[in-house]
Structure formats: C-alpha cells, structure tokens
Design an enzyme around this catalytic site. Structure first.
Site, short mmCIF file in Angstrom:
data_model
loop_
_atom_site.label_atom_id
_atom_site.label_comp_id
_atom_site.label_asym_id
_atom_site.label_seq_id
_atom_site.Cartn_x
_atom_site.Cartn_y
_atom_site.Cartn_z
N HIS A 9 0.80 -1.22 0.00
CA HIS A 9 0.00 0.00 0.00
C HIS A 9 0.83 1.27 0.00
O HIS A 9 0.31 2.35 -0.28
CB HIS A 9 -0.92 0.01 1.23
CG HIS A 9 -1.62 -1.29 1.45
ND1 HIS A 9 -1.20 -2.23 2.38
CD2 HIS A 9 -2.70 -1.82 0.83
CE1 HIS A 9 -2.00 -3.28 2.33
NE2 HIS A 9 -2.92 -3.06 1.40
N GLU A 184 -16.28 10.64 14.70
CA GLU A 184 -15.50 10.47 13.48
C GLU A 184 -15.30 8.97 13.27
O GLU A 184 -16.01 8.18 13.90
CB GLU A 184 -14.17 11.24 13.55
CG GLU A 184 -13.32 10.97 14.77
CD GLU A 184 -12.43 9.75 14.63
OE1 GLU A 184 -11.50 9.77 13.82
OE2 GLU A 184 -12.67 8.76 15.36
N GLU A 186 -11.92 7.20 12.43
CA GLU A 186 -10.59 6.61 12.29
C GLU A 186 -9.76 6.51 13.57
O GLU A 186 -8.80 5.73 13.62
CB GLU A 186 -9.78 7.41 11.26
CG GLU A 186 -10.21 7.23 9.82
CD GLU A 186 -11.48 7.99 9.47
OE1 GLU A 186 -12.35 7.41 8.79
OE2 GLU A 186 -11.62 9.16 9.88
N ASP A 209 -19.80 19.24 10.53
CA ASP A 209 -21.27 19.22 10.58
C ASP A 209 -21.70 19.05 12.03
O ASP A 209 -20.89 18.68 12.90
CB ASP A 209 -21.84 18.11 9.70
CG ASP A 209 -21.26 16.75 10.04
OD1 ASP A 209 -21.93 16.01 10.77
OD2 ASP A 209 -20.15 16.42 9.58
#
Length: 237
Positions: A9, A184, A186, A209
């Site tokens: 990756h 969130e 992560e 938001d």
C-alpha cells in the site's frame, strides 16, 4: 530515514518518510497541505491514489498522507507507517460531527480519548476493556500551541464509529448523554496501533457538521478551509 522498504500500500521509491506524519482522511487534503505549507516536498506514495508527501515546515522534516475512511483503512496505513517505516508521531487531522450544543461549526477538537462501536481491538485478546487515549506529550504540546495562537479548542472524549449511515436514527443519543464531543471514524484504529507499538498519536478534528443543529460545511471547505487544525498539527513537528 530514507528506506528501500515498501508494502502493498505504500511505495516510497526512495523518498524519506519523516518520524512525524499528519494523517488526513482525504488524500487531496494531503496534497493541499504539502502544496500550501511544506517546502521542498516530494511525493512518496501514489498507490491506490492515497497520496503521501514529505517536506519541511520551519526547517523540520514532516510527512503528510491520506488514510481513507474508517478503522480498516486507517488500521492498514498507520500499522505500516509505524511498523515498517518507523514513524513515531502520528497526528490525525480530520473532520467530525459535533455532538454537544456548545460546539460550533469549524471549532477544533482534540481527542483526549476515544470511545468506539468498532471491534478493531478484539485482535489484542485482552480480558476486559481498554482505555484508548492520545499521547499525553502530543496533547500537551498541541494545547500549548493552540493557547499561543489564541485558538479555542475543545478537549475530551470523542466517538470513533465504523458506521456512517446507521439504521438506528437514535444511535448517537446515549453517546451524547455521556459527554462525547464529536463523532469520526478513524481514531480507534490509530490509537490502538499506536498504543500497541508504544508510539505517539493524537486526533485533531475540525467540526464539519453538527448532529444537533443540522449545520454542514461544503465538500470544498472540508478539503481546504480547515487551516487552524492544520497549523496546530504542523507546529507539533
């Protein structure tokens, strides 16, 4: 350290990955940060479009790379950065949904700890619950930088959820009652990987938001407008 190492990756092609790295979810935000804030930057990753760059900020080497969305994606990239490329300080700079009335659009939040509905931590086979917390060293330094800049920040627990579109319209209610500042996707994987490897991690978020008022920012603003968060993170290098 310049390395010939690579993973499926991340392929740096000889470009150095710094010991301190900023991790936005959006790879285009990583590109924006490199082009806007870093000097003499070089691209160290383009695999799967997950852009990564290394440059200097005020004379200090720093890298920035996208991570994608959710704990699975963050888990892959943060694990490889830590365990293959030797990164020591990982600073997530992302967006979040505010869950308390005293938090406003564009406010900055430091995730001192993260609650989660994810089962990412089951792999560590611990016989009970484990508190997922940020690096105190990074958190303390980030707060000092914010104070020096006169920037108001919120510090406390956040929620890292692996569900974006929930089938339960009231899924956030009980988290909000427990004082969770924002949600969130992560930080759970980042904090688990950093704690297990005994390196430093901190999640710095900008409110994009609001779950109570329904206010939202635009896609363009999410990519480029969150400079307060970026400047604090860059100073941590």
């Amino acid at each position: 350290m310049i390395t010939t190492k690579e993973t499926p990756h991340i392929k740096p092609n000889g470009v150095e990955i710094a010991e301190t790295i900023l991790l936005p979810g959006d790879p285009l935000r990583a590109k924006f940060i490199a082009e806007t804030f870093l000097e003499d930057y070089q691209c160290f990753n383009e695999v799967r479009g997950m852009l990564g760059y290394t440059g200097t900020f005020k004379g200090k080497k720093i890298s920035v790379m996208g991570t994608g969305m959710g704990p699975a994606s963050m888990g892959i990239y943060s694990w490889e950065l830590i365990n293959v490329f030797g990164v020591k300080n990982l600073i997530r700079i992302g967006t979040c949904g505010a869950m308390q009335e005293d938090i406003e659009l564009y406010d900055v939040i430091f995730g001192m700890g993260t609650a989660t509905d994810s089962n990412y931590g089951h792999q560590f086979k611990l016989p009970g619950q484990f508190p997922l917390t940020a690096s105190f060293d990074l958190l303390q330094k980030a707060k000092k930088i914010a104070d020096e800049k006169g920037q108001k920040v919120h510090i406390g627990n956040i929620l890292s959820s692996e569900i974006f579109y929930s089938a339960d319209p009231n899924a956030m209610d009980n988290w909000r009652k427990m004082g969770i500042l924002s949600v969130e996707m992560e930080s759970v994987a980042l904090y688990w990987n950093a704690i297990q490897a005994r390196v430093n991690a901190l999640c710095i978020l900008t409110v994009s938001d609001h779950l109570i008022t329904g206010e939202k920012t635009t896609t363009e603003e999410r990519q480029k407008a969150f400079t307060k968060m970026m400047e604090i993170a860059l100073e941590l290098a």
